[in-house]
Scaffold this motif. Structure first.
Motif, PDB file in Angstrom:
ATOM      1  N   SER A 101     -12.474   8.694  -8.558  1.00 16.49           N
ATOM      2  CA  SER A 101     -12.275   7.243  -8.668  1.00 16.49           C
ATOM      3  C   SER A 101     -12.483   6.741 -10.090  1.00 16.49           C
ATOM      4  CB  SER A 101     -13.215   6.504  -7.710  1.00 16.49           C
ATOM      5  OG  SER A 101     -14.566   6.619  -8.120  1.00 16.49           O
ATOM      6  N   TYR A 106      -4.977  11.814  -8.977  1.00  9.73           N
ATOM      7  CA  TYR A 106      -4.701  11.635  -7.552  1.00  9.73           C
ATOM      8  C   TYR A 106      -5.484  12.670  -6.761  1.00  9.73           C
ATOM      9  CZ  TYR A 106      -0.942   8.256  -8.253  1.00  9.73           C
ATOM     10  OH  TYR A 106      -0.242   7.120  -8.563  1.00  9.73           O
ATOM     11  N   LYS A 128     -10.457   3.914   0.978  1.00  6.72           N
ATOM     12  CA  LYS A 128     -10.497   2.505   0.576  1.00  6.72           C
ATOM     13  C   LYS A 128     -11.848   2.151  -0.026  1.00  6.72           C
ATOM     14  CE  LYS A 128      -9.636  -2.157   2.353  1.00  6.72           C
ATOM     15  NZ  LYS A 128      -9.272  -2.948   3.568  1.00  6.72           N
ATOM     16  N   ASN A 131     -11.929   2.926  -3.573  1.00  2.00           N
ATOM     17  CA  ASN A 131     -10.789   2.393  -4.317  1.00  2.00           C
ATOM     18  C   ASN A 131      -9.745   3.461  -4.622  1.00  2.00           C
ATOM     19  OD1 ASN A 131     -11.873  -0.307  -4.534  1.00  2.00           O
ATOM     20  ND2 ASN A 131     -13.278   0.485  -6.081  1.00  2.00           N
ATOM     21  N   SER A 133      -7.307   4.268  -2.175  1.00  3.53           N
ATOM     22  CA  SER A 133      -6.241   4.140  -1.182  1.00  3.53           C
ATOM     23  C   SER A 133      -4.857   4.395  -1.767  1.00  3.53           C
ATOM     24  CB  SER A 133      -6.272   2.744  -0.551  1.00  3.53           C
ATOM     25  OG  SER A 133      -7.414   2.587   0.245  1.00  3.53           O
ATOM     26  N   ASP A 134      -4.663   3.985  -3.011  1.00  2.00           N
ATOM     27  CA  ASP A 134      -3.362   4.144  -3.655  1.00  2.00           C
ATOM     28  C   ASP A 134      -3.225   5.458  -4.410  1.00  2.00           C
ATOM     29  OD1 ASP A 134      -2.642   1.649  -2.720  1.00  2.00           O
ATOM     30  OD2 ASP A 134      -3.318   0.616  -4.533  1.00  2.00           O
ATOM     31  N   ARG A 135      -4.296   6.275  -4.418  1.00  2.00           N
ATOM     32  CA  ARG A 135      -4.261   7.532  -5.175  1.00  2.00           C
ATOM     33  C   ARG A 135      -4.713   8.722  -4.334  1.00  2.00           C
ATOM     34  NH1 ARG A 135      -7.554   8.098  -9.535  1.00  2.00           N
ATOM     35  NH2 ARG A 135      -8.728   6.170  -9.311  1.00  2.00           N
ATOM     36  N   PRO A 156       1.210   5.433   3.767  1.00  2.00           N
ATOM     37  CA  PRO A 156       2.461   5.556   2.999  1.00  2.00           C
ATOM     38  C   PRO A 156       3.070   6.957   3.088  1.00  2.00           C
ATOM     39  CG  PRO A 156       0.862   4.310   1.755  1.00  2.00           C
ATOM     40  CD  PRO A 156       0.134   4.822   2.957  1.00  2.00           C
ATOM     41  N   ARG A 159       2.923   9.790   0.449  1.00  2.00           N
ATOM     42  CA  ARG A 159       1.688  10.506   0.165  1.00  2.00           C
ATOM     43  C   ARG A 159       1.160  11.237   1.395  1.00  2.00           C
ATOM     44  NH1 ARG A 159      -2.017   6.845  -1.110  1.00  2.00           N
ATOM     45  NH2 ARG A 159      -0.741   4.959  -1.113  1.00  2.00           N
TER      46      ARG A 159
END
Length: 244
Positions: A101, A106, A128, A131, A133-135, A156, A159
């Motif tokens: 993080s 990733y 989440k 932080n 969630s997007d990686r 998504p 991923r």
């Protein structure tokens, strides 16, 4: 350009799936760092390729049968250049994500056992919390895991990757039409043993907008074959610094 994924951290230079291997990997220019997870008897997600601690810690205990507080007392006793580092212990998924993080890397989290919908949702919540969630990529050789993530939890699709070739029943089975049709139908990417896929199916998956990752690339000839001849999107390597 093909992205490099650090297999169990920088596992060519430090014991696999340990904090030191992950921290070394964050210092490279790799795209992502892969780990493997199992759920302990009391519900903690621990990082380990094997359910058994025998290979890495020298004790005959299974993660899935043992409490977290007991599991983290056993030192890692084998692995690359182990004598060069302080004593390592099993770490949690939370610790792994906490390390990443603070970087731009990733996380590639391989789910080694079949999990329920609520357990998979819990993994998403942990990502989440850190932080990530997007990686985070969730990958698994258990089809139910990736299908639940894709359809019921709406993770998504870009991923999610199905892992092919890691279990005894498919370790020698080439990627085939049936598998590719399943991936295309559900819009799920592929993470295949490099020797089990050919250009035809890489192209087919690319035509459908799906990513192809291969493991484990260990030499320059295989790197050239997978990146230049097959044109895969990602290569998972024990040493992401090699063959530059």
């Amino acid at each position: 350009m093909t992205k490099r994924i650090a297999h169990r951290g920088l596992s060519a230079l430090a014991p696999e799936n340990t904090e030191v291997a992950f921290r070394l990997a964050t210092e490279t220019d790799c795209y992502g760092i892969e780990c493997d997870i199992w759920k302990s008897a009391d519900g903690m997600y621990l990082v380990s390729h094997d359910n058994s601690l025998k290979r890495m810690c020298g004790v005959r205990l299974n993660i899935t049968d043992t409490a977290y507080e007991d599991l983290i007392t056993y030192p890692v006793v084998s692995g690359s250049q182990i004598e060069d580092y302080p004593v390592q212990y099993l770490i949690s998924l939370k610790r792994f994500l906490g390390i990443l993080s603070k970087t731009d890397k990733y996380a590639f989290v391989e789910i080694k056992q079949e999990l329920s919908l609520s357990e998979l949702d819990e993994l998403m919540s942990i990502a989440k919390e850190y932080n990530m969630s997007d990686r985070v990529f969730f990958i698994s050789a258990h089809a139910k895991n990736v299908l639940r993530l894709r359809h019921e939890l709406r993770f998504p699709k870009e991923r999610i990757q199905y892992v092919h070739g890691t279990r005894p029943r498919d370790s020698m089975v080439p990627v085939n039409e049936k598998l590719v049709e399943l991936l295309v139908k559900h819009k799920i990417g592929l993470d295949s043993k490099w020797s089990l896929i050919d250009e035809k199916y890489v192209d087919r998956l690319h035509d459908e907008g799906l990513l192809v990752n291969v493991w484990t690339v260990k030499d320059e000839k295989t790197l050239f074959h997978t990146t230049e001849e097959l044109g895969v999107d990602m290569v998972t390597m024990n040493d992401v610094t090699a063959f530059r």
